[in-house]
Design a protein around this motif. Structure first.
Motif, PDB file in Angstrom:
ATOM      1  N   ALA A 279       0.089  -5.373  -5.188  1.00  0.00           N
ATOM      2  CA  ALA A 279      -0.109  -3.933  -5.059  1.00  0.00           C
ATOM      3  C   ALA A 279      -1.562  -3.655  -5.443  1.00  0.00           C
ATOM      4  O   ALA A 279      -1.944  -3.779  -6.601  1.00  0.00           O
ATOM      5  CB  ALA A 279       0.834  -3.171  -5.985  1.00  0.00           C
ATOM      6  N   THR A 280      -2.389  -3.330  -4.465  1.00  0.00           N
ATOM      7  CA  THR A 280      -3.800  -3.090  -4.728  1.00  0.00           C
ATOM      8  C   THR A 280      -4.424  -2.319  -3.578  1.00  0.00           C
ATOM      9  O   THR A 280      -3.964  -2.400  -2.429  1.00  0.00           O
ATOM     10  CB  THR A 280      -4.565  -4.422  -4.915  1.00  0.00           C
ATOM     11  OG1 THR A 280      -5.928  -4.144  -5.247  1.00  0.00           O
ATOM     12  CG2 THR A 280      -4.526  -5.270  -3.654  1.00  0.00           C
ATOM     13  N   HIS A 281      -5.483  -1.556  -3.897  1.00  0.00           N
ATOM     14  CA  HIS A 281      -6.282  -0.896  -2.875  1.00  0.00           C
ATOM     15  C   HIS A 281      -7.658  -1.546  -2.779  1.00  0.00           C
ATOM     16  O   HIS A 281      -8.513  -1.080  -2.027  1.00  0.00           O
ATOM     17  CB  HIS A 281      -6.427   0.596  -3.195  1.00  0.00           C
ATOM     18  CG  HIS A 281      -5.124   1.344  -3.119  1.00  0.00           C
ATOM     19  ND1 HIS A 281      -4.560   1.732  -1.927  1.00  0.00           N
ATOM     20  CD2 HIS A 281      -4.265   1.756  -4.089  1.00  0.00           C
ATOM     21  CE1 HIS A 281      -3.422   2.367  -2.156  1.00  0.00           C
ATOM     22  NE2 HIS A 281      -3.219   2.384  -3.456  1.00  0.00           N
ATOM     23  N   ILE A 282      -7.865  -2.633  -3.548  1.00  0.00           N
ATOM     24  CA  ILE A 282      -9.140  -3.342  -3.567  1.00  0.00           C
ATOM     25  C   ILE A 282      -9.131  -4.436  -2.509  1.00  0.00           C
ATOM     26  O   ILE A 282      -8.149  -5.152  -2.345  1.00  0.00           O
ATOM     27  CB  ILE A 282      -9.384  -3.960  -4.963  1.00  0.00           C
ATOM     28  CG1 ILE A 282      -9.407  -2.878  -6.037  1.00  0.00           C
ATOM     29  CG2 ILE A 282     -10.684  -4.752  -4.967  1.00  0.00           C
ATOM     30  CD1 ILE A 282     -10.515  -1.875  -5.890  1.00  0.00           C
TER      31      ILE A 282
ATOM     32  N   ASP B 126       0.604  -6.532  -9.884  1.00  0.00           N
ATOM     33  CA  ASP B 126       0.587  -5.069  -9.864  1.00  0.00           C
ATOM     34  C   ASP B 126      -0.782  -4.570 -10.306  1.00  0.00           C
ATOM     35  O   ASP B 126      -1.123  -4.618 -11.485  1.00  0.00           O
ATOM     36  CB  ASP B 126       1.687  -4.530 -10.786  1.00  0.00           C
ATOM     37  CG  ASP B 126       1.921  -3.040 -10.589  1.00  0.00           C
ATOM     38  OD1 ASP B 126       1.247  -2.432  -9.729  1.00  0.00           O
ATOM     39  OD2 ASP B 126       2.788  -2.483 -11.279  1.00  0.00           O
ATOM     40  N   GLU B 127      -1.575  -4.102  -9.351  1.00  0.00           N
ATOM     41  CA  GLU B 127      -2.946  -3.622  -9.604  1.00  0.00           C
ATOM     42  C   GLU B 127      -3.702  -4.618 -10.497  1.00  0.00           C
ATOM     43  O   GLU B 127      -4.170  -4.278 -11.587  1.00  0.00           O
ATOM     44  CB  GLU B 127      -2.921  -2.238 -10.252  1.00  0.00           C
ATOM     45  CG  GLU B 127      -2.247  -1.168  -9.411  1.00  0.00           C
ATOM     46  CD  GLU B 127      -3.013  -0.842  -8.121  1.00  0.00           C
ATOM     47  OE1 GLU B 127      -4.173  -1.277  -7.980  1.00  0.00           O
ATOM     48  OE2 GLU B 127      -2.418  -0.176  -7.267  1.00  0.00           O
TER      49      GLU B 127
ATOM     50  N   LEU C  24       1.796  -4.098   3.944  1.00  0.00           N
ATOM     51  CA  LEU C  24       3.070  -3.388   4.020  1.00  0.00           C
ATOM     52  C   LEU C  24       2.868  -1.979   3.466  1.00  0.00           C
ATOM     53  O   LEU C  24       2.748  -1.794   2.255  1.00  0.00           O
ATOM     54  CB  LEU C  24       4.150  -4.119   3.221  1.00  0.00           C
ATOM     55  CG  LEU C  24       5.537  -3.455   3.209  1.00  0.00           C
ATOM     56  CD1 LEU C  24       6.100  -3.339   4.615  1.00  0.00           C
ATOM     57  CD2 LEU C  24       6.494  -4.219   2.310  1.00  0.00           C
ATOM     58  N   GLU C  25       2.783  -1.018   4.366  1.00  0.00           N
ATOM     59  CA  GLU C  25       2.672   0.388   3.972  1.00  0.00           C
ATOM     60  C   GLU C  25       4.063   0.878   3.587  1.00  0.00           C
ATOM     61  O   GLU C  25       4.997   0.829   4.399  1.00  0.00           O
ATOM     62  CB  GLU C  25       2.103   1.227   5.107  1.00  0.00           C
ATOM     63  CG  GLU C  25       0.658   0.936   5.453  1.00  0.00           C
ATOM     64  CD  GLU C  25      -0.320   1.551   4.473  1.00  0.00           C
ATOM     65  OE1 GLU C  25       0.145   2.309   3.581  1.00  0.00           O
ATOM     66  OE2 GLU C  25      -1.521   1.288   4.599  1.00  0.00           O
ATOM     67  N   LEU C  26       4.198   1.360   2.361  1.00  0.00           N
ATOM     68  CA  LEU C  26       5.518   1.763   1.884  1.00  0.00           C
ATOM     69  C   LEU C  26       5.905   3.188   2.297  1.00  0.00           C
ATOM     70  O   LEU C  26       7.060   3.576   2.139  1.00  0.00           O
ATOM     71  CB  LEU C  26       5.588   1.626   0.364  1.00  0.00           C
ATOM     72  CG  LEU C  26       5.581   0.195  -0.180  1.00  0.00           C
ATOM     73  CD1 LEU C  26       5.687   0.196  -1.696  1.00  0.00           C
ATOM     74  CD2 LEU C  26       6.705  -0.638   0.433  1.00  0.00           C
ATOM     75  N   GLY C  27       4.954   3.935   2.829  1.00  0.00           N
ATOM     76  CA  GLY C  27       5.265   5.303   3.241  1.00  0.00           C
ATOM     77  C   GLY C  27       6.492   5.408   4.138  1.00  0.00           C
ATOM     78  O   GLY C  27       7.381   6.231   3.890  1.00  0.00           O
TER      79      GLY C  27
ATOM     80  N   ARG D  53       0.845  -1.184   0.000  1.00  0.00           N
ATOM     81  CA  ARG D  53       0.000   0.000   0.000  1.00  0.00           C
ATOM     82  C   ARG D  53       0.883   1.236   0.000  1.00  0.00           C
ATOM     83  O   ARG D  53       2.017   1.214   0.471  1.00  0.00           O
ATOM     84  CB  ARG D  53      -0.899   0.018   1.241  1.00  0.00           C
ATOM     85  CG  ARG D  53      -1.948  -1.103   1.271  1.00  0.00           C
ATOM     86  CD  ARG D  53      -3.179  -0.727   0.465  1.00  0.00           C
ATOM     87  NE  ARG D  53      -4.071  -1.859   0.273  1.00  0.00           N
ATOM     88  CZ  ARG D  53      -4.934  -2.315   1.157  1.00  0.00           C
ATOM     89  NH1 ARG D  53      -5.016  -1.757   2.347  1.00  0.00           N
ATOM     90  NH2 ARG D  53      -5.728  -3.327   0.867  1.00  0.00           N
ATOM     91  N   GLY D  54       0.311   2.325  -0.502  1.00  0.00           N
ATOM     92  CA  GLY D  54       1.024   3.588  -0.529  1.00  0.00           C
ATOM     93  C   GLY D  54       0.488   4.458  -1.637  1.00  0.00           C
ATOM     94  O   GLY D  54      -0.173   3.973  -2.556  1.00  0.00           O
TER      95      GLY D  54
END
Length: 210
Positions: A173-176, A142-143, A186-189, A35-36
């Motif tokens: 890598a997804t926000h769904i 990836d998405e 894993l928050e990449l911020g 996430r990020g």
């Protein structure tokens, strides 16, 4: 036992370090969701894990031929039918039967249709179905739900859960929400590079073909 182990990884995009200090272990049946915000380096990280571009620093450990990558491109040959595309990839990766992949992503009725005649969502479903014929335990995604409607997202989520249930693993890598209660986030911020440090590109490396 880890299927994929990452230690103190740093990756760069366009000569600038994006994220650094990333470490994780992915065991059989495990899923890790990245996430990020847009541009933080999720795609760059996945491409480095897949071996498509070199990391700046750190270690990536996985068995040879363990990883299958599904990026923004569906990786289809337009003139081939849906079934022929799957057979092509099955032969490349070792001859897995395509029947399960056709069923998993509801492609039976489209099996004989040329890829160029498929809608964007149908192409995406076919591109994701390729993962099943690779026989590889670690999926990098990836998405993956881009261009998918709600029913197709459900099909993909079921396919992914079945893969994990068979002892596979995935980095996504997804926000769904994919219905993976066991997945780690894993928050990449916090791993954003502390300063924009220019990195020397490896000799002979061409990002266009990375």
């Amino acid at each position: 036992m880890s299927l994929l182990a990452v230690r103190d990884l740093a990756v760069a995009r366009g000569g600038l370090r994006a994220v650094e200090g990333v470490s994780f272990d992915l065991a059989a049946g495990g899923a890790l969701v990245l996430r990020g915000p847009n541009g933080i380096g999720k795609t760059t990280l996945l491409r480095s894990l897949a071996g498509l571009q070199p990391a700046v620093a750190g270690v990536i450990e996985a068995a040879p031929d363990a990883i299958a990558y599904a990026g923004h491109s569906d990786g289809l040959k337009p003139a081939l039918s849906a079934a022929e595309n799957l057979r092509f990839w099955a032969e490349i990766f070792g001859g897995e039967d395509i029947a399960g992949a056709l069923d998993a992503m509801n492609l039976r009725e489209l099996a004989d249709r040329p890829a160029h005649a498929l809608s964007a969502g149908q192409k995406r479903r076919l591109g994701l179905a390729r993962l099943m014929v690779t026989g590889r335990p670690v999926w990098l995604l990836d998405e993956p739900t881009v261009s998918l409607d709600r029913d197709s997202v459900s099909l993909f989520a079921a396919m992914l859960r079945a893969h994990l249930g068979r002892g596979g693993a995935a980095v996504i890598a997804t926000h769904i929400e994919l219905g993976l209660p066991e997945a780690e986030i894993l928050e990449l911020g916090p791993y954003r590079a502390s300063q924009a440090r220019r990195e020397a590109r490896p000799a002979g490396f061409n990002e266009a073909f990375g």
